[in-house]
Design a protein around this motif. Structure first.
Motif, short mmCIF file in Angstrom:
data_model
loop_
_atom_site.label_atom_id
_atom_site.label_comp_id
_atom_site.label_asym_id
_atom_site.label_seq_id
_atom_site.Cartn_x
_atom_site.Cartn_y
_atom_site.Cartn_z
N VAL A 1 11.73 29.73 14.72
CA VAL A 1 11.16 30.84 13.96
C VAL A 1 9.73 30.46 13.60
CG1 VAL A 1 11.37 32.29 11.90
CG2 VAL A 1 13.42 31.41 13.04
N ILE A 2 8.77 31.34 13.87
CA ILE A 2 7.37 31.06 13.59
C ILE A 2 6.88 32.01 12.51
CG2 ILE A 2 5.03 31.03 14.55
CD1 ILE A 2 6.25 30.40 17.26
N PHE A 3 6.29 31.44 11.48
CA PHE A 3 5.73 32.24 10.40
C PHE A 3 4.57 31.48 9.76
CE2 PHE A 3 5.48 33.46 5.89
CZ PHE A 3 5.20 34.80 6.05
N ASP A 4 3.47 32.18 9.58
CA ASP A 4 2.30 31.60 8.92
C ASP A 4 1.85 30.31 9.59
OD1 ASP A 4 0.25 31.36 7.07
OD2 ASP A 4 1.49 30.29 5.61
N GLY A 5 1.91 30.28 10.92
CA GLY A 5 1.44 29.13 11.67
C GLY A 5 2.39 27.95 11.71
N ALA A 6 3.54 28.07 11.05
CA ALA A 6 4.51 26.97 11.01
C ALA A 6 5.76 27.34 11.78
CB ALA A 6 4.86 26.63 9.56
#
Length: 572
Positions: A444-449
């Motif tokens: 899962v990718i969110f806010d570059g993380a």
């Protein structure tokens, strides 16, 4: 008879960035002004307010809007009419002159490119303001670019709008200013910029959660050889293209599993606050779009709306879907940019297009916020290049002329050829045959993380991510993803302790792909621990590691780059 001037008192209130940009525009009063704003920020309202100001103070007598598609012509005319500016969306080149009961006309770039002399005469006949919507399209071909320059060079004012001020080629964008940097390259310059990160902070757009799915793929080559590869693992461009194409084949298991997961996510959003949430599947061609629509009908029991081309019927279907509560829309590049369907909250990126420009345009369909707390979820193949684009959603780009091409980037032409619609009797069918593909949640990718430890399709672990609440702030999304990942890691440790003690045996040698997944999980754990110690957001910690160590986002980093970042964060 000329139509009445628009009443500025009836305009909707402007957002902070719109007010600031309007003040800057009125202060400068220069012929050209370029405004860059993320999709969903309100570029149309901003442009129409400027047009109303200039019509009322007598600076211009007419307004011309140029946009990419026929559907957007109607959308612009409708938006303008709401604020008292009458624009003719049915103007044809053969008409030569605009009717006097309109303030102006709405055109497409193709329309201008076909007859620039007609529009140059129109521009010279009345003092004209030209609004060039998604101006980067004027560089799509010499015909369009030259046509726009020839037609609107005599304009009193030119306002350039774009949400993606960059291109993957060296065609200069007409009327956009370029400045040469210390490296000798020319970069586009905007007069007002309002990026995705700014809009997310202000609550103007939704946070986007990317669910990347990998899986095993098998196909047969023209020589009759059977090949297998795990989607998302490092491999050559040819193998990436073929594995990607195999995954997107509607006859395998990958697409049905991902569509089933996406529909489950859509149901969750509808149950928890977004009752009319809609989904969009972006397909590569008409044949696969129809096939995806049949899969969705089987999964949901409801026939989705299908938009295959830029024609009058397509515009009507988009408008009908936008005003309905229908679950799914399947499109072939038609619903790419500027099309306003605010209820779109779930997307499936099932296309071979991989340029930053197209990716940004496609994701822009899901970010338009209606009320605080709404989130968007996009499902995509776990392809390193796409993972990098997803990780860099907040990066602001300029159009750079003369820049060397990224040798690690994917060639869209290569992927287009691999993804092209099959002819049962054609040569392509003989060269390639997709055999099977299975899907599983990779990360899962969110806010570059990057979050998560992976999960097979249809398992409770996958459901934990599909069941995320639909109404969350960006901070809450990051906190919840961090908590889910920590719980998964704790559960893995508990199971390992309860497992029987294995008899001594030869050490297990991990494949490159398994090592990469293991290192990414280790890095995520260390980043989460650093977050708890310092309170810094995951995205900022990852960004700092990239600054120190170099390299791409962790979602597409190599084994060596991951090992270096792990060693670095252990010293922070």
């Amino acid at each position: 008879m000329s139509p009445p001037l628009p009443d500025l008192e009836t305009f909707p209130p402007l957002r902070a960035w719109q007010r600031k940009a309007l003040v800057e525009y009125l202060r400068r009063r220069t012929p050209d002004f370029t405004a860059v704003a993320t999709p969903g920020a309100g570029k149309t309202t901003f442009a129409l307010r400027i047009a109303a100001e200039l019509l009322n103070d007598g600076t211009v007598d007419a307004v011309t809007v140029v946009c990419p598609t026929e559907h957007l012509k109607t959308q612009w005319a409708t938006a303008a009419a709401r604020v008292g500016i009458q624009l003719d969306a049915a103007f044809r080149n053969a008409d030569v002159h605009s009717a006097r009961d309109f303030h102006g006309a709405v055109l497409t770039y193709a329309q201008v490119g076909m007859a620039p002399a007609v529009h140059r005469r129109r521009t010279m006949t009345r003092r004209t303001m030209v609004i060039l919507d998604e101006i980067h399209h004027a560089g799509d071909s010499r015909t369009w670019g030259d046509g726009v320059k020839d037609a609107f060079e005599p304009a009193e004012r030119r306002l350039m709008l774009t949400g993606t001020p960059f291109r993957s080629d060296d065609n200069p964008i007409p009327f956009v200013s370029y400045e040469r940097g210390d490296d000798g390259l020319q970069r586009s310059r905007s007069d007002s910029t309002y990026g995705y990160a700014d809009a997310l902070r202000d609550g103007v757009v939704r946070p986007v959660i990317f669910l990347a799915y990998s899986g095993e793929t098998r196909w047969r080559t023209s020589a009759g050889d059977e090949l297998a590869a795990r989607l998302g693992e490092p491999m050559t461009k040819d193998l990436v293209a073929q594995a990607w194409r195999t995954a997107l084949d509607h006859r395998g298991d990958w697409m049905p599993q991902v569509l089933r997961a996406a529909d489950a996510r859509l149901s969750r959003l509808r149950e928890h606050g977004m009752t009319d949430a809609g989904g969009l599947v972006i397909a590569s061609d008409q044949q696969t779009a129809r096939a995806y629509a049949k899969l969705l009908e089987t999964i949901t029991g409801e026939k989705p709306s299908v938009v295959l081309s830029d024609d009058q019927g397509a515009s009507a279907r988009i408008a009908t879907f936008a005003d309905s509560e229908q679950r799914w829309l399947v499109a072939v590049r038609m619903v790419s940019e500027g099309v306003d369907i605010p209820r779109l909250a779930v997307g499936v990126y099932a296309t071979s297009a991989s340029t930053p420009l197209y990716f940004a345009q496609a994701i822009g369909r899901f970010v338009r916020a209606r009320r605080p707390g709404e989130t968007a979820t996009v499902f995509l193949p776990s392809v390193p290049h796409l993972l990098g684009l997803a990780s860099e959603m907040e990066v602001e780009r300029d159009h750079i002329l003369g820049a060397p091409k990224d040798p690690d980037g994917l060639d869209d032409a290569l992927l287009e050829r691999a993804q092209r619609a099959e002819d049962a009797a054609g040569e392509l069918e003989k060269r390639f045959e997709a055999l099977s593909a299975t899907a599983e949640l990779d990360q899962v990718i969110f806010d570059g993380a990057s979050f998560g430890t992976g999960a097979r399709s249809g398992t409770p672990e996958e459901e934990e991510y599909l069941g995320l609440p639909g109404l969350l702030s960006p901070d809450q999304v990051a906190l919840l993803l961090d908590r889910r990942q920590s719980e998964q890691l704790a559960e893995q440790k508990r199971r390992a302790k309860e497992a029987p003690v294995p008899q001594p045996r030869e050490p297990v040698v991990l494949s490159a792909g398994e090592r990469r997944v293991s290192l990414r999980r280790q890095l995520n754990t260390l980043v989460a621990a650093h977050h708890h110690r310092t309170g810094l957001p995951h995205g900022k910690i990852h960004a700092e590691l990239r600054r120190i160590c170099g390299g791409p986002p962790s979602a597409q980093a190599t084994i060596e780059q991951l090992e270096e970042r792990i060693a670095t964060i252990q010293t922070l």
